[in-house]
Design a protein around this motif. Structure first.
Motif, short mmCIF file in Angstrom:
data_model
loop_
_atom_site.label_atom_id
_atom_site.label_comp_id
_atom_site.label_asym_id
_atom_site.label_seq_id
_atom_site.Cartn_x
_atom_site.Cartn_y
_atom_site.Cartn_z
N GLY A 31 39.72 45.35 -2.35
CA GLY A 31 38.54 45.98 -2.47
C GLY A 31 38.84 46.98 -3.84
O GLY A 31 37.74 47.79 -4.31
N ASP A 32 40.15 47.35 -3.97
CA ASP A 32 40.32 48.34 -4.85
C ASP A 32 40.93 47.71 -6.40
O ASP A 32 41.10 48.55 -7.06
CB ASP A 32 41.37 49.23 -4.50
CG ASP A 32 41.05 50.09 -3.24
OD1 ASP A 32 39.97 50.43 -3.22
OD2 ASP A 32 42.04 50.54 -2.46
N ARG A 33 40.86 46.50 -6.38
CA ARG A 33 41.75 45.84 -7.46
C ARG A 33 41.04 46.00 -8.63
O ARG A 33 41.45 45.81 -9.64
CB ARG A 33 41.89 44.41 -7.26
CG ARG A 33 43.14 44.17 -6.11
CD ARG A 33 43.42 42.76 -5.89
NE ARG A 33 44.33 42.68 -4.87
CZ ARG A 33 44.35 41.68 -3.98
NH1 ARG A 33 43.77 40.52 -4.06
NH2 ARG A 33 45.40 41.67 -3.16
N GLU A 34 39.55 46.00 -8.68
CA GLU A 34 38.95 46.22 -10.00
C GLU A 34 38.68 47.77 -10.09
O GLU A 34 38.73 48.30 -11.31
CB GLU A 34 37.39 45.69 -9.91
CG GLU A 34 36.73 45.89 -11.11
CD GLU A 34 37.11 45.00 -12.28
OE1 GLU A 34 37.01 45.64 -13.60
OE2 GLU A 34 37.95 44.05 -12.16
N ARG A 35 38.51 48.69 -9.26
CA ARG A 35 38.56 50.18 -9.16
C ARG A 35 39.54 50.87 -9.59
O ARG A 35 39.38 51.75 -10.40
CB ARG A 35 38.08 50.54 -7.79
CG ARG A 35 37.74 52.07 -7.78
CD ARG A 35 37.45 52.33 -6.20
NE ARG A 35 38.57 52.46 -5.54
CZ ARG A 35 39.51 53.66 -5.42
NH1 ARG A 35 39.07 54.65 -6.16
NH2 ARG A 35 40.38 53.36 -4.46
N VAL A 36 40.98 50.20 -9.58
CA VAL A 36 41.92 50.90 -9.98
C VAL A 36 42.18 50.89 -11.76
O VAL A 36 42.80 51.61 -12.39
CB VAL A 36 43.26 50.43 -9.58
CG1 VAL A 36 43.29 50.69 -7.97
CG2 VAL A 36 43.52 48.92 -9.66
N GLY A 38 39.75 52.15 -13.32
CA GLY A 38 39.13 53.42 -13.84
C GLY A 38 40.05 54.25 -14.19
O GLY A 38 41.00 54.41 -13.70
N VAL A 41 41.86 56.95 -11.11
CA VAL A 41 41.87 56.31 -10.05
C VAL A 41 43.04 56.03 -9.38
O VAL A 41 44.13 55.44 -10.12
CB VAL A 41 40.87 54.97 -10.12
CG1 VAL A 41 41.03 54.33 -8.67
CG2 VAL A 41 39.51 55.33 -10.58
N ARG A 42 43.29 56.33 -8.14
CA ARG A 42 44.55 56.26 -7.32
C ARG A 42 44.09 55.41 -6.14
O ARG A 42 43.09 55.95 -5.61
CB ARG A 42 45.23 57.33 -7.21
CG ARG A 42 45.31 58.46 -8.16
CD ARG A 42 46.33 57.85 -9.11
NE ARG A 42 48.01 58.17 -8.80
CZ ARG A 42 48.55 59.29 -8.85
NH1 ARG A 42 48.07 60.48 -8.67
NH2 ARG A 42 49.73 59.29 -8.77
N PRO A 43 44.82 54.53 -5.75
CA PRO A 43 44.29 53.70 -4.52
C PRO A 43 44.26 54.32 -3.11
O PRO A 43 43.52 54.09 -2.46
CB PRO A 43 44.92 52.24 -4.53
CG PRO A 43 45.93 52.73 -5.47
CD PRO A 43 45.93 53.75 -6.18
N ALA A 59 44.06 51.72 -16.76
CA ALA A 59 42.74 51.89 -17.67
C ALA A 59 43.15 51.91 -18.99
O ALA A 59 42.43 51.17 -19.87
CB ALA A 59 42.36 53.47 -17.49
N ARG A 62 43.99 47.80 -19.53
CA ARG A 62 42.56 47.24 -19.97
C ARG A 62 42.15 47.30 -21.26
O ARG A 62 41.50 46.56 -21.63
CB ARG A 62 41.68 47.52 -18.72
CG ARG A 62 40.28 46.84 -18.88
CD ARG A 62 39.62 46.51 -17.79
NE ARG A 62 39.89 45.45 -16.99
CZ ARG A 62 39.45 45.15 -15.72
NH1 ARG A 62 38.41 46.08 -15.07
NH2 ARG A 62 39.85 44.17 -15.18
#
Length: 91
Positions: A31-36, A38, A41-43, A59, A62
Motif C-alpha cells: 500500500g505504500d509502494r506508490e506513495r513513497v 512523493g 514521504v517516509r513509510p 521522488a 522517479r
C-alpha cells in the motif's frame, strides 16, 4: 534499508535497459509502494526516527527516470526486502 545484502542487475530487454536493485531489508508495504515516490514521504515511524534522510530520494529518482521516458516501480524482492525496477528506452 538492507540488512546485509544488496543485489544489482542490469540487462537489455526489448530495446530497453532494465536495472533491478533488490535488498534483504524490511521492505515497503504494498500500500505504500506508490506513495513513497512523493516528496518528503517516509513509510513508517522507525525509519523516520533512525534514518535522518529527507524522504526525497525516490521522488528525485522517479523524476529523472520520467524525464528519460522510463518507468520505475517498487515490488517485493526475492531477498525478502524491496525490489526497485527501472526501465529506460535505449533509443
Amino acid at each position: 534499508y538492507a540488512a546485509s545484502v544488496v543485489a544489482v542487475e542490469l540487462r537489455e530487454e526489448d530495446d530497453c535497459a532494465v536495472l533491478i536493485v533488490e535488498d534483504d531489508g524490511p521492505g515497503i508495504a504494498p500500500g505504500d509502494r506508490e506513495r513513497v515516490f512523493g516528496r518528503f514521504v517516509r513509510p513508517d515511524a522507525p525509519r523516520r526516527a533512525a534514518d535522518g534522510g529527507a524522504g526525497l530520494g525516490l521522488a528525485i529518482t522517479r523524476e529523472i527516470v520520467l524525464a528519460h521516458r522510463g518507468t520505475v516501480v517498487l515490488g517485493q524482492s526475492s531477498l525478502g526486502g524491496t525490489q526497485a525496477k527501472v526501465v529506460l528506452p535505449l533509443a
